[in-house]
Design an enzyme around this catalytic site. Structure first.
Site, PDB file in Angstrom:
ATOM      1  N   CYS A   2      43.243  45.866  47.825  1.00  0.00           N
ATOM      2  CA  CYS A   2      44.180  46.423  48.795  1.00  0.00           C
ATOM      3  C   CYS A   2      44.541  45.411  49.888  1.00  0.00           C
ATOM      4  O   CYS A   2      43.686  44.716  50.397  1.00  0.00           O
ATOM      5  CB  CYS A   2      43.641  47.659  49.489  1.00  0.00           C
ATOM      6  N   ARG A  27      45.412  39.468  46.221  1.00  0.00           N
ATOM      7  CA  ARG A  27      44.205  40.286  46.370  1.00  0.00           C
ATOM      8  C   ARG A  27      44.079  41.317  45.251  1.00  0.00           C
ATOM      9  O   ARG A  27      43.022  41.881  45.047  1.00  0.00           O
ATOM     10  CB  ARG A  27      44.226  41.004  47.731  1.00  0.00           C
ATOM     11  N   TRP A  76      44.930  49.031  45.503  1.00  0.00           N
ATOM     12  CA  TRP A  76      44.161  48.773  44.282  1.00  0.00           C
ATOM     13  C   TRP A  76      43.366  50.057  44.065  1.00  0.00           C
ATOM     14  O   TRP A  76      42.451  50.370  44.841  1.00  0.00           O
ATOM     15  CB  TRP A  76      43.235  47.579  44.511  1.00  0.00           C
ATOM     16  N   ASN A 102      42.228  50.543  53.722  1.00  0.00           N
ATOM     17  CA  ASN A 102      41.476  49.775  52.721  1.00  0.00           C
ATOM     18  C   ASN A 102      40.031  50.231  52.820  1.00  0.00           C
ATOM     19  O   ASN A 102      39.542  50.444  53.921  1.00  0.00           O
ATOM     20  CB  ASN A 102      41.468  48.281  53.046  1.00  0.00           C
ATOM     21  N   GLY A 103      39.360  50.289  51.680  1.00  0.00           N
ATOM     22  CA  GLY A 103      37.947  50.648  51.710  1.00  0.00           C
ATOM     23  C   GLY A 103      37.698  51.937  50.953  1.00  0.00           C
ATOM     24  O   GLY A 103      38.562  52.388  50.187  1.00  0.00           O
ATOM     25  N   GLU A 489      29.974  29.505  34.181  1.00  0.00           N
ATOM     26  CA  GLU A 489      31.224  29.458  34.935  1.00  0.00           C
ATOM     27  C   GLU A 489      32.417  29.219  34.005  1.00  0.00           C
ATOM     28  O   GLU A 489      33.468  29.856  34.152  1.00  0.00           O
ATOM     29  CB  GLU A 489      31.139  28.376  36.030  1.00  0.00           C
ATOM     30  N   LYS A 493      35.561  31.829  33.688  1.00  0.00           N
ATOM     31  CA  LYS A 493      36.946  31.380  33.942  1.00  0.00           C
ATOM     32  C   LYS A 493      37.828  31.743  32.760  1.00  0.00           C
ATOM     33  O   LYS A 493      38.916  32.273  32.915  1.00  0.00           O
ATOM     34  CB  LYS A 493      37.025  29.858  34.144  1.00  0.00           C
ATOM     35  N   GLU A 496      38.316  35.697  32.265  1.00  0.00           N
ATOM     36  CA  GLU A 496      39.004  36.461  33.313  1.00  0.00           C
ATOM     37  C   GLU A 496      40.506  36.201  33.349  1.00  0.00           C
ATOM     38  O   GLU A 496      41.271  37.098  33.701  1.00  0.00           O
ATOM     39  CB  GLU A 496      38.375  36.244  34.690  1.00  0.00           C
ATOM     40  N   HIS A 512      17.968  33.844  19.106  1.00  0.00           N
ATOM     41  CA  HIS A 512      17.329  35.138  19.340  1.00  0.00           C
ATOM     42  C   HIS A 512      18.309  36.297  19.229  1.00  0.00           C
ATOM     43  O   HIS A 512      18.073  37.357  19.784  1.00  0.00           O
ATOM     44  CB  HIS A 512      16.616  35.116  20.690  1.00  0.00           C
ATOM     45  N   LYS A 611      41.008  39.702  44.319  1.00  0.00           N
ATOM     46  CA  LYS A 611      40.446  38.460  44.856  1.00  0.00           C
ATOM     47  C   LYS A 611      39.179  38.725  45.657  1.00  0.00           C
ATOM     48  O   LYS A 611      38.216  37.999  45.580  1.00  0.00           O
ATOM     49  CB  LYS A 611      41.494  37.773  45.737  1.00  0.00           C
TER      50      LYS A 611
HETATM   51  C1  F6R Z   1      35.825  34.487  39.525  1.00  0.00           C
HETATM   52  C2  F6R Z   1      35.747  34.892  40.914  1.00  0.00           C
HETATM   53  C3  F6R Z   1      34.796  35.964  41.258  1.00  0.00           C
HETATM   54  C4  F6R Z   1      34.183  35.722  42.661  1.00  0.00           C
HETATM   55  C5  F6R Z   1      33.331  36.926  43.062  1.00  0.00           C
HETATM   56  C6  F6R Z   1      32.675  36.715  44.403  1.00  0.00           C
HETATM   57  O1  F6R Z   1      36.749  33.463  39.348  1.00  0.00           O
HETATM   58  O2  F6R Z   1      36.452  34.399  41.750  1.00  0.00           O
HETATM   59  O3  F6R Z   1      33.803  36.111  40.304  1.00  0.00           O
HETATM   60  O4  F6R Z   1      33.430  34.553  42.622  1.00  0.00           O
HETATM   61  O5  F6R Z   1      34.125  38.075  43.102  1.00  0.00           O
HETATM   62  O6  F6R Z   1      33.635  36.585  45.402  1.00  0.00           O
HETATM   63  P1  F6R Z   1      33.270  35.981  46.804  1.00  0.00           P
HETATM   64  O7  F6R Z   1      32.903  34.548  46.589  1.00  0.00           O
HETATM   65  O8  F6R Z   1      34.492  36.152  47.636  1.00  0.00           O
HETATM   66  O9  F6R Z   1      32.094  36.767  47.330  1.00  0.00           O
END
Ligand code: F6R
Length: 616
Positions: A2, A27, A76, A102-103, A489, A493, A496, A512, A611
């Site tokens: 949001c 976001r 959102w 928001n929230g 990681e 990437k 997602e 395993h 985000k």
């Molecule tokens: C993946 C990504 C998320 C964030 C996670 C934590 O590319 O960006 O997995 O790393 O949501 O977010 P922050 O760092 O803002 O706490």
């Protein structure tokens, strides 16, 4: 998650609100809306499901809605499906109170029943409508003043909120309140701005107020008055945002993600130089004393998603260089877990919370749990003034600048280098690192930006490979030690943003269970940067290849044997193995990016993702 914007000034509000919402698109959202008021005329609410472009079309880019005071929102969905009805702003039945939120209101059911008993009806499935009507209820029951009504409601509401409200009887004013959801206020040239995140208002002002938890504000034109929960006026000092407006633009790149991938050398360098000068790391700005460091017996690293993966990599580095046992915990688990802490935990333990946004709900809750248990906390945070930065005992700011793409790249890299400096300094203070090694480690860190740059120069090779492989259904990433952390990681990437199923495994774990999934042509990406583990991982590559896997090797220049085994090999410059994640992650970010581009996907705004995850 949001986005909130608000404007109260001397220009037409709607175009400014829409511009702000555009800046907050990253976001994540599924509907949008705004409310604008022209003097004491009734407020106009316009909402739309789907992309912001629909709302822009409905309002002719804001030109068909008149008024110099307004609020806007991208939603959102949490309570209730994405729809025009559930989109914000919401409104009491007589239009007395209009607001966006928001929230999450946790006790919305109980509040709804109270309101139903008092004759209220509901048109949406949202918890926000309940909050707005609760404020309306208290407004009418008591003093008929916004601050009093909001305060009565806030005392009853459990959960998190960033609220923007307009009251029929108070034209030309916006009221806001905040608890555990981000919100900033800004002022410039006799006009006021409200946003859930800095990029939305950077174009207009860099003078901002960080409103605290359970505080309120009355936002007039160019003047803001803050209140506490008792309704007493309080002072909040304005702060200057260091980020410049260009930092939140694409700067000629097609996507923010690609721009941010290319900003990594700078993000790493800036973050390193914030604590390292002339070959010496100085953490005094963070406020952790040498005495504290010497006493440490246990470190907990707590984070979510990619920030958690930084923790996994840092665990190896800290244990190795600083000789302190490290537990890496997912924040969503840590917060509900009954971990037995040592009796001296308040003196011999440290909880490091890593978060780009500083607003991730689980990470914030984990931080609070650490405080409840009396454990000292260190936030490694990118967004200045965010909740985690404000609440942590110590803060190490990463200097990645605003990160807009949902998939993190430069913040991840900046977090890594922050953790390396902590590990080196802790090791030095604890007498585990000789002067010679200290100098060498710092020289290695200094060399990272150029090495990252070198990997970026090789981009087209990865682009070619990604285009060839982008129809893959399943991808496996394998590695040992820090190579396992890199794999985690790389896999996140890829999945997602390209929506290709992928998993990361500690290479030794394959046998395993997972190896049964390998069939003819399954893409397996093997990460081999740790000299003492390369042979072991190579054996795992042989195992999957003999079951039909198509192999990509990611290794450092010099390990040319990998080519004999892998179908495609990509090389990165060697560094001290502790810091290999910084270099080896780059081809994997590029791979994910080009997979998504080849599949025609919206790289910067992948489906279902936000985000900043400000709800549980
Ligand atoms: C993946 C990504 C998320 C964030 C996670 C934590 O590319 O960006 O997995 O790393 O949501 O977010 P922050 O760092 O803002 O706490």
């Amino acid at each position: 998650m949001c986005g909130i914007v608000g404007f109260n000034g001397h220009q037409q509000a709607a175009p400014i609100l829409l511009q702000g919402l555009t800046k907050l698109e990253y976001r994540g959202y599924d509907s949008a809306g705004l409310c604008v008021r022209d003097g004491s005329e009734p407020a106009v609410i316009i909402k739309a499901k789907g992309r912001l472009s629909v709302l822009k079309e409905k309002t002719n880019d804001g030109l068909s809605v008149h008024g110099d005071c307004g609020i806007g929102h991208t939603r959102w969905a949490t309570h209730g499906e994405p729809s025009e009805t559930n989109a914000h702003p919401h409104c009491s039945d007589d239009g007395n109170v209009i607001g966006v939120h928001n929230g999450i209101i946790e006790n919305y059911q109980e509040l709804k029943e109270k309101l139903l008993r008092n004759g209220y009806t509901f048109y949406s499935e949202t918890d926000t409508e309940i909050a707005i009507k609760l404020i309306d209820y208290y407004y009418k029951k008591y003093l008929h003043t916004p601050v009093d009504a909001i305060n009565h409601a806030l005392v009853r509401i459990r959960g998190s909120y960033a609220l923007e409200l307009m009251f029929k009887d108070y034209p030309g004013e916006i009221y806001v309140a905040r608890k555990d959801s981000p919100m900033i206020l800004g002022i410039a040239n006799g006009e006021s701005y409200i946003a859930s995140d800095v990029p939305a208002i950077l174009k207009y002002t860099r003078t901002v107020y960080y409103i605290g938890n359970q505080q309120l504000a009355r936002v007039g034109k160019g003047e803001i008055t803050f209140y506490n929960l008792d309704g007493d006026e309080i002072e909040i000092e304005p702060k200057t945002v260091e980020w410049d407006a260009a930092a939140a633009e694409k700067g000629g790149y097609e996507h923010f993600m690609m721009k941010e991938i290319h900003e990594q050398p700078k993000a790493v360098q800036d973050t390193l130089h914030s604590v390292e000068h002339d070959g010496v790391i100085d953490l005094s700005g963070i406020g952790i004393t040498d005495e504290q460091i010497q006493k440490l017996r246990q470190i907990y690293i707590v984070a979510c998603g990619s920030a958690y993966h930084v923790g996994v990599a840092a665990q190896y580095v800290l244990e190795d260089l600083a000789g302190i046992p490290v537990r890496v915990e997912l924040a969503s688990e840590f917060r509900y877990r009954h971990l037995p802490f040592s009796e001296n935990a308040s003196e011999d333990s440290l909880v490091i919370i890593i978060s780009q946004s500083g607003e991730t709900a689980d990470s914030l809750a984990a931080l609070r749990k650490a405080h409840e248990k009396g454990l000292p906390t260190l936030g490694v945070v990118n967004v200045v003034g965010s909740s985690i930065a404000r609440e942590a005992d110590h803060v190490f700011y990463t200097l990645a600048g605003p990160e807009i793409a949902v998939a993190t790249t430069k913040a991840y890299s900046a977090q890594l280098v922050a953790l390396y400096t902590i590990a080196i300094q802790f090791g030095k203070v604890r007498g585990l690192i000789s002067d010679e090694d200290y100098t060498k480690y710092i020289a290695d860190l200094e060399a990272l930006p150029a090495k990252i740059e070198k990997v970026l120069e090789d981009e087209s090779r990865i682009q070619w490979f990604a285009a060839k492989q982008s129809n893959a259904h399943d991808v496996f990433f394998i590695g040992r030690g820090i190579d396992y952390a890199i794999s985690l990681e790389g896999s996140l990437k890829l999945k997602e943003i390209s929506y290709v199923h992928s998993e990361a495994y500690a290479a030794g774990e394959l046998k395993h269970g997972t190896i049964s999934l390998i069939e003819d042509g399954t893409l397996v990406i093997s990460v081999l940067t740790q000299p003492r583990l390369i042979e072991k991982t190579t054996s795992n590559m042989v195992e999957v290849r003999s079951r039909g896997a198509y192999l990509m090797g990611l290794t450092t220049y010099g390990n040319y044997d990998v080519e004999d085994l892998a179908d495609f090999t990509t090389y990165v410059p060697a560094t001290d193995p502790h810091f290999a994640a910084s270099v080896a992650v780059i081809p994997l970010q590029l791979l994910a990016y080009y997979f998504a581009v080849s599949r025609g996907l919206d790289v910067d705004k992948p489906r279902n993702l936000a985000k900043s995850v400000t709800v549980e």
